[in-house]
Design an enzyme around this catalytic site. Structure first.
Site, PDB file in Angstrom:
ATOM      1  CG  ASN A   9      -1.778   1.316   1.125  1.00 52.24           C
ATOM      2  OD1 ASN A   9      -1.714   2.413   0.912  1.00 52.24           O
ATOM      3  ND2 ASN A   9      -2.758   1.424   2.230  1.00 52.24           N
ATOM      4  NE  ARG A  91      -4.129   3.139  -1.854  1.00 54.97           N
ATOM      5  CZ  ARG A  91      -4.040   4.752  -0.870  1.00 54.97           C
ATOM      6  NH1 ARG A  91      -3.072   4.519  -0.986  1.00 54.97           N
ATOM      7  NH2 ARG A  91      -4.598   5.976  -1.050  1.00 54.97           N
ATOM      8  CG  HIS A 179      -9.053   8.120   1.122  1.00 58.11           C
ATOM      9  ND1 HIS A 179      -9.600   9.409   1.152  1.00 58.11           N
ATOM     10  CD2 HIS A 179      -8.172   7.843   0.857  1.00 58.11           C
ATOM     11  CE1 HIS A 179      -8.444  10.364   1.655  1.00 58.11           C
ATOM     12  NE2 HIS A 179      -7.667   9.743   1.543  1.00 58.11           N
ATOM     13  NE  ARG A 239      -3.299  15.223  -1.634  1.00 56.54           N
ATOM     14  CZ  ARG A 239      -3.927  14.029  -0.930  1.00 56.54           C
ATOM     15  NH1 ARG A 239      -5.032  13.612  -1.617  1.00 56.54           N
ATOM     16  NH2 ARG A 239      -3.324  13.029   0.250  1.00 56.54           N
ATOM     17  CD  GLU A 377      -5.972   2.781   2.947  1.00 56.14           C
ATOM     18  OE1 GLU A 377      -6.263   3.917   2.015  1.00 56.14           O
ATOM     19  OE2 GLU A 377      -4.949   2.393   3.177  1.00 56.14           O
TER      20      GLU A 377
END
Length: 401
Positions: A9, A91, A179, A239, A377
Site C-alpha cells: 500500500n 492498492r 479512499h 492539499r 486497507e
C-alpha cells in the site's frame, strides 16, 4: 509452502505492507511499513506471533520508494516470509472508468493504469513503480490491483457527473471518489456490528494526510467529497480541498503560474501547511501556540462540519458517524469538535469514551452512533484477492456467464 498473500500500500509519504496466510480465513503474519519517506524514514513492524516488533531509522534524509521497498523486502526475507508469498495485492489509487473490481496486473492493464497518472499525480506512478519492483523480486507471484475508486462506482449517476458538456462526461471527466479500500473495510466492520444494514445512513470520516468523507446507505457508497482527483473536498495536510475554479483561472491567466507551478501549489503547498505556514501535521499544529496553527485547525474542522451537513442531506438523515485514519483515530479533540459541529443532527460524544480508546464513543442518549474504527486497507486488499480468486474458480457466482 507458498500460501501467503503480500499486500503493498504505497502512499505519497509511506509504504505499508501486510502478509496474510490463507487458512480458510485470513491470518495476519506481519504488518508494518516505512513512514516519513520524504523526511526521516523509519521502518516500523508490529509484533505478531510470526514476526518481532521493529522500529528503526532508515537515515536522516529523504529516500525513494525503491529504497523503502528494499527495506521491507529485506525484513520479509530475514524472517522467512518472502518465500511463502504466492500472490501480491496492490492498492492502486485510480482505476478510472474501466477498473471497478480487483484486476490481474498484466501488460495491457498496466499500460491503461499508466494513462491515469495525470489524474492522481502524487500516487499513481508510485503505485505502479511498486508493481514493477515486486515483479523483479517475486517474478512467479500473481499480482492483482485493487482500486480506491472501485468502491464508489455504484454511486447514483447524479453523484458522479459534473455540469459540463455531456461529451466530456463520456470522456471520463466525472467524479470518481477515493479512499475506497478504507471505506470498504469500514463497511465490512459495520456489517459485523450491525448486520446487513451496516449502521444505516452512515458518514465515514477518513481523516489522514489525505482526507475525505463518504456517505453510505447500508454499507454502499452513496456520495463522497473527493471527485475527479484527490484534491477535491476537505482541507488536507498539504492539499487545498474544494476551491472556486475561478481562483485557478486567475492564477493561470493573471498570476502567470505554469501548470506545473499550479500543481505544486495545490498538492504540496496548500492545506494545513499553507494556511498555517508551520506544518501539515495535525499533531504539530495542535501542540503549537501560534494563532496561524489554530486558524488552520479551525478551517479543517469547519469544512468537515459543513460537508457532513451536505452528506447528511444526500442521505436524508444520519444514523452512524465513523472516524478512521491517522487524525480520525488519534486526535480525540478533533473528533470532539467535529461532533460538536454536527450536534444539530443528533450527534453527541462522551468525553471519557472519546479519550479512552473505545470503539463506541457516543453516550447512550445520542441519536447517532459515533464510532472510531482503525483503518486497515491492507486487509481490504487481501479480502478482495480472495474474492478475485473465487470468481476465477466460479465465474457464475461472480455474476458472469
Amino acid at each position: 509452502m507458498k500460501n501467503a498473500i503480500l499486500v503493498l500500500n504505497g502512499g505519497s509519504s509511506s509504504l505499508k505492507f501486510a502478509v496474510f496466510q490463507e487458512r480458510g480465513d485470513l491470518h495476519l503474519l506481519a504488518r508494518g511499513g516505512v513512514s516519513s519517506i520524504g523526511h526521516r524514514p523509519r521502518l516500523n513492524v508490529a509484533p505478531t506471533a510470526f514476526s518481532p516488533e521493529v522500529d528503526e531509522s532508515l537515515g536522516n534524509g529523504p529516500i525513494d520508494i525503491a529504497t523503502a521497498f528494499d527495506a521491507i523486502a529485506s525484513f520479509l526475507a530475514d524472517y522467512g516470509l518472502l518465500r511463502q508469498i504466492c500472490k501480491v495485492g496492490h492498492r492502486i489509487v485510480h482505476g478510472g472508468q474501466e477498473f471497478a473490481r480487483a484486476t490481474l496486473l498484466d501488460a495491457r492493464t498496466l499500460d491503461a493504469l499508466h494513462g491515469l497518472e495525470p489524474l492522481a499525480p502524487t500516487h499513481q506512478a508510485v503505485n505502479l513503480e511498486i508493481v514493477e519492483l515486486t515483479g523483479q523480486l517475486l517474478p512467479d507471484a500473481k499480482q492483482v490491483g485493487c482500486f480506491d475508486t472501485a468502491f464508489h462506482a455504484a454511486r447514483p449517476e447524479l453523484a458522479k457527473v459534473y455540469a459540463l458538456p455531456h461529451e466530456m462526461s463520456e470522456q471520463g471527466i466525472v467524479s470518481y471518489g477515493f479512499h475506497g479500500l478504507s471505506y470498504a473495510h469500514i463497511a465490512a466492520r459495520l456489517r459485523n456490528r450491525y448486520g446487513a444494514g451496516a449502521g444505516g445512513r452512515t458518514i465515514v470520516a477518513h481523516l489522514g494526510s489525505g482526507a475525505s468523507l463518504c456517505a453510505m446507505q447500508a454499507g454502499v457508497s452513496h456520495a463522497t467529497t473527493m471527485g475527479f482527483s484527490t484534491l477535491d473536498g476537505l482541507v488536507m495536510s498539504t492539499r487545498c480541498g474544494s476551491i472556486d475554479p475561478g481562483v485557478l483561472l486567475h492564477l493561470l491567466k493573471d498570476r502567470k503560474l505554469s501548470s506545473d507551478e499550479l500543481s505544486t501549489l495545490l498538492y504540496e503547498r496548500s492545506g494545513l501547511l499553507g494556511v498555517s505556514g508551520i506544518s501539515g501535521d495535525m499533531q504539530t499544529l495542535l501542540a503549537s501556540s501560534e494563532p496561524a496553527a489554530a486558524g488552520a485547525v479551525d478551517l479543517f474542522v469547519y469544512r468537515i462540519g459543513r460537508e457532513i451537513g451536505s452528506l447528511a442531506a444526500a442521505l436524508g438523515g444520519l444514523d452512524t458517524l465513523v472516524f478512521t485514519a491517522g487524525i480520525g483515530e488519534h486526535a480525540p479533540q478533533i473528533r470532539q469538535r467535529i461532533c460538536g459541529s454536527a450536534a444539530w443532527l443528533g450527534v453527541a460524544i462522551d468525553d471519557g469514551l472519546n479519550r479512552g480508546g473505545e470503539e463506541l464513543v457516543s453516550p447512550p442518549n445520542s441519536r447517532v452512533d459515533v464510532l472510531v474504527i482503525p483503518a486497515n486497507e491492507e486487509r481490504a486488499v487481501a479480502t478482495e484477492l480472495i474474492s478475485f480468486d473465487n470468481s476465477l474458480i466460479n465465474p457464475v457466482a461472480a455474476g458472469r456467464d
